[in-house]
Write a protein that holds these residues in place. Structure first.
Motif, PDB file in Angstrom:
ATOM      1  N   ILE A  73       0.865  -1.163   0.110  1.00 41.89           N
ATOM      2  CA  ILE A  73      -0.152   0.006   0.052  1.00 41.89           C
ATOM      3  C   ILE A  73       0.761   1.205   0.077  1.00 41.89           C
ATOM      4  O   ILE A  73       0.652   2.112  -0.665  1.00 41.89           O
ATOM      5  N   ARG A  74       1.842   1.190   0.761  1.00 47.84           N
ATOM      6  CA  ARG A  74       2.892   2.217   0.816  1.00 47.84           C
ATOM      7  C   ARG A  74       3.559   2.592  -0.406  1.00 47.84           C
ATOM      8  O   ARG A  74       3.554   3.712  -0.921  1.00 47.84           O
ATOM      9  N   VAL A  75       4.198   1.668  -1.177  1.00 46.82           N
ATOM     10  CA  VAL A  75       4.578   1.837  -2.511  1.00 46.82           C
ATOM     11  C   VAL A  75       3.492   2.247  -3.666  1.00 46.82           C
ATOM     12  O   VAL A  75       3.869   3.305  -4.290  1.00 46.82           O
ATOM     13  N   ALA A  76       2.305   1.706  -3.446  1.00 45.58           N
ATOM     14  CA  ALA A  76       1.441   2.292  -4.358  1.00 45.58           C
ATOM     15  C   ALA A  76       1.189   3.494  -4.264  1.00 45.58           C
ATOM     16  O   ALA A  76       0.965   4.187  -5.480  1.00 45.58           O
ATOM     17  N   GLN A  77       1.020   4.119  -3.093  1.00 46.56           N
ATOM     18  CA  GLN A  77       0.653   5.473  -2.806  1.00 46.56           C
ATOM     19  C   GLN A  77       1.899   6.421  -3.057  1.00 46.56           C
ATOM     20  O   GLN A  77       1.472   7.401  -3.960  1.00 46.56           O
ATOM     21  N   GLU A  78       3.014   5.915  -2.855  1.00 48.23           N
ATOM     22  CA  GLU A  78       4.342   6.685  -3.233  1.00 48.23           C
ATOM     23  C   GLU A  78       4.407   6.872  -4.872  1.00 48.23           C
ATOM     24  O   GLU A  78       4.703   7.849  -5.299  1.00 48.23           O
ATOM     25  N   LYS A  79       4.078   5.705  -5.497  1.00 48.29           N
ATOM     26  CA  LYS A  79       4.016   5.817  -7.053  1.00 48.29           C
ATOM     27  C   LYS A  79       2.904   6.458  -7.882  1.00 48.29           C
ATOM     28  O   LYS A  79       2.913   6.843  -8.793  1.00 48.29           O
ATOM     29  N   GLY A  80       1.870   6.574  -6.872  1.00 50.66           N
ATOM     30  CA  GLY A  80       0.730   7.478  -7.411  1.00 50.66           C
ATOM     31  C   GLY A  80      -0.259   6.281  -8.310  1.00 50.66           C
ATOM     32  O   GLY A  80      -0.973   6.725  -9.105  1.00 50.66           O
ATOM     33  N   PHE A  81      -0.416   5.202  -7.668  1.00 50.37           N
ATOM     34  CA  PHE A  81      -1.326   4.202  -8.237  1.00 50.37           C
ATOM     35  C   PHE A  81      -2.682   4.709  -7.699  1.00 50.37           C
ATOM     36  O   PHE A  81      -3.187   3.951  -6.572  1.00 50.37           O
ATOM     37  N   ALA A  82      -3.413   5.393  -8.142  1.00 51.47           N
ATOM     38  CA  ALA A  82      -4.578   5.863  -7.938  1.00 51.47           C
ATOM     39  C   ALA A  82      -5.882   4.891  -8.253  1.00 51.47           C
ATOM     40  O   ALA A  82      -6.897   5.362  -8.751  1.00 51.47           O
ATOM     41  N   TRP A  83      -5.673   3.799  -8.084  1.00 52.66           N
ATOM     42  CA  TRP A  83      -6.560   2.810  -8.551  1.00 52.66           C
ATOM     43  C   TRP A  83      -6.459   1.652  -7.469  1.00 52.66           C
ATOM     44  O   TRP A  83      -5.852   1.313  -6.685  1.00 52.66           O
ATOM     45  N   PRO A  84      -7.984   0.948  -7.345  1.00 51.24           N
ATOM     46  CA  PRO A  84      -7.824  -0.221  -6.347  1.00 51.24           C
ATOM     47  C   PRO A  84      -6.951  -1.217  -6.717  1.00 51.24           C
ATOM     48  O   PRO A  84      -6.712  -1.760  -7.493  1.00 51.24           O
ATOM     49  N   GLN A  85      -6.576  -2.017  -5.642  1.00 48.15           N
ATOM     50  CA  GLN A  85      -5.627  -3.036  -5.616  1.00 48.15           C
ATOM     51  C   GLN A  85      -6.117  -4.264  -4.757  1.00 48.15           C
ATOM     52  O   GLN A  85      -6.486  -4.124  -3.534  1.00 48.15           O
ATOM     53  N   TYR A  86      -5.977  -5.320  -5.288  1.00 42.32           N
ATOM     54  CA  TYR A  86      -6.372  -6.816  -5.005  1.00 42.32           C
ATOM     55  C   TYR A  86      -4.734  -7.166  -3.954  1.00 42.32           C
ATOM     56  O   TYR A  86      -3.971  -7.198  -4.543  1.00 42.32           O
ATOM     57  N   PHE A  87      -5.151  -7.843  -2.851  1.00 42.54           N
ATOM     58  CA  PHE A  87      -4.002  -8.497  -1.963  1.00 42.54           C
ATOM     59  C   PHE A  87      -4.643  -9.477  -1.368  1.00 42.54           C
ATOM     60  O   PHE A  87      -5.702  -9.447  -0.598  1.00 42.54           O
ATOM     61  N   ASP A  88      -3.841 -10.627  -1.336  1.00 47.41           N
ATOM     62  CA  ASP A  88      -4.051 -11.615  -0.370  1.00 47.41           C
ATOM     63  C   ASP A  88      -2.749 -12.416   0.261  1.00 47.41           C
ATOM     64  O   ASP A  88      -3.018 -13.279   0.951  1.00 47.41           O
ATOM     65  N   GLY A  89      -1.802 -11.630  -0.017  1.00 50.65           N
ATOM     66  CA  GLY A  89      -0.617 -12.241   0.562  1.00 50.65           C
ATOM     67  C   GLY A  89       0.212 -13.382   0.160  1.00 50.65           C
ATOM     68  O   GLY A  89       0.980 -13.935   0.760  1.00 50.65           O
ATOM     69  N   ARG A  90      -0.461 -14.004  -0.880  1.00 50.85           N
ATOM     70  CA  ARG A  90      -0.245 -15.552  -1.249  1.00 50.85           C
ATOM     71  C   ARG A  90       0.840 -15.667  -2.431  1.00 50.85           C
ATOM     72  O   ARG A  90       1.265 -16.496  -2.935  1.00 50.85           O
ATOM     73  N   VAL A  91       1.561 -14.441  -2.883  1.00 49.17           N
ATOM     74  CA  VAL A  91       2.371 -14.333  -3.721  1.00 49.17           C
ATOM     75  C   VAL A  91       2.018 -15.167  -5.211  1.00 49.17           C
ATOM     76  O   VAL A  91       0.844 -14.956  -5.641  1.00 49.17           O
TER      77      VAL A  91
END
Length: 411
Positions: free
Chosen positions: A101-119
């Motif tokens: 989430i931090r990297v997405a904010q820093e890079k300006g990814f202003a769109w929804p993100q899916y995450f489940d931590g399972r690589v």
């Protein structure tokens, strides 16, 4: 292993993060499903509800060098195309949610993100058959996959997708109604009816201009009306000098509504504001507006009367007489009310009963609460208010009966 094969594999690893090589399960022409709650607080994502938009689904991760090399590119794509109907969606194959989430904010990814931590066992990644990242899919307005590949090759594919499958940014009915209005405007212009065209233009919904083709059509119409608007503005000054304020204000108002932020529209808005700062002009214009509103309301009441909805018509006539006192419409409404009161007292009683229902029942309830609490004086006062406010109704009769009961108990 031969040198040529080794070189090819190294090149592939530079372009993408690859655990195992295999074909993706979602291919061009497929209609995939995708539903999830975003990890970065941007609500629920549902591809089905995005029909009509162009959608990019981008599989990435912060630990993937080639993905992060494309970060600025993806932000640029979103900036350029989001206003034209693009929705970006990120599917992160990260394991550390806060870091993602931090990297997405820093890079300006202003769109929804899916995450489940399972690589690489990411649920959506497995469903879509993702075996290397970055992996990007372009999904058209109908839900079909139009393209898939490395985001470095996205630009030409996306441009072609927008050209051949333009997003539908406007509700079909809204767009159909707007085009029907545009047809009428075109017809008026052919007959030199620019004044009528200006009035029609003001009724075109602003949202319809989100559609590219319709926006082009309106730009052409507005250009045609530009010269007329400039000429019309020049004709307004003599009207103001002759104190024909209502006509001047009406024409300025039409130009302001129709042409908006265009130069002629801005000039009209400024001139209208200056005109309304004149107390005499403002009073004349407001009186004309009041008369028009009264005439419109009276017309509605007469239509109800013609349809046999007499109780509703009576209440409308009553509202016109009260709200627009001093206008010819109010005087006519009083006459029509009197006719009902003389010839159809039953209609009047029914209408008054219906109009009183909400407020009268609330007042009766409050009075009853006072009575139950032993506050008899307050209860009687509230019942008297009901009698005064709603005479000749069942509510007044109930209030009168309640007062009599309270007085009987007090003896």
């Amino acid at each position: 292993m031969s040198r040529s094969v080794t070189t090819a594999l190294i090149a592939l690893m530079v372009l993408a993060c690859v655990p195992v090589l295999s074909l993706a399960d979602v291919n061009v022409g497929d209609r995939p499903t995708l539903v999830f709650n975003s990890a970065n607080g941007m609500g629920t994502v549902n591809l089905e509800k995005l029909k009509g938009k162009m959608v990019i689904v981008d599989f990435w991760a912060t630990w993937c060098g080639p993905c992060m090399a494309e970060a600025d590119h993806m932000v640029q794509v979103n900036t350029s195309y989001a206003p034209k109907g693009l929705q970006m969606i990120g599917i992160s194959l990260d394991q550390d949610k806060p870091s993602m989430i931090r990297v997405a904010q820093e890079k300006g990814f202003a769109w929804p993100q899916y995450f489940d931590g399972r690589v690489w066992q990411n649920q959506i990644g497995r469903q879509w058959g993702i075996n290397s990242i970055p992996a990007t899919f372009v999904i058209g307005p109908d839900g079909d996959v139009l393209w898939k590949g490395h985001p470095a090759n996205l630009d030409n594919a996306l441009a072609a997708a927008f050209k051949n499958h333009p997003p539908r940014l406007v509700d079909e009915k809204v767009l159909a109604d707007a085009n029907a209005l545009a047809d009428k405007i075109d017809a008026a212009l052919k007959e030199n009816g620019q004044a009528s065209a200006i009035k029609l233009l003001a009724a075109v919904p602003a949202d319809a201009k989100k559609d590219g083709k319709f926006a082009e059509r309106m730009a052409d119409i507005e250009k045609q009306l530009g010269e007329y608007a400039t000429k019309s503005l020049a004709e307004i000054d003599p009207l103001i000098q002759d104190k024909k304020y209502v006509e001047a204000a009406s024409r300025l108002s039409d130009l302001t509504k129709a042409l908006g932020a265009l130069p002629a529209g801005s000039d009209a808005k400024k001139k209208l504001s200056e005109l309304m700062s004149n107390p005499e002009a403002k009073a004349q214009f407001e009186a004309a507006q009041k008369k028009k509103a009264a005439d419109d309301e009276l017309a509605v009441a007469k239509r109800m009367q013609g349809e046999g909805k007499d109780d509703q018509a009576y209440l409308r006539f009553k509202a016109v007489a009260t709200n627009f006192a001093g206008t010819p419409a109010a005087d006519e409404a009083k006459g029509l009310m009197a006719a009902y009161e003389q010839k159809n007292p039953g209609v009047v009683a029914k209408a008054n009963e219906a109009a009183a229902a909400g407020k009268a029942n609330a007042a009766l309830g409050m009075a009853a609460n006072y009575a139950r609490a032993g506050r008899v004086d307050l209860a009687k006062r509230k019942y008297q208010e009901v009698i005064a406010a709603y005479p000749n109704t069942s509510y007044a009769q109930k209030a009168q009966a309640a007062i009599a009961e309270l007085e009987g108990k007090g003896k």
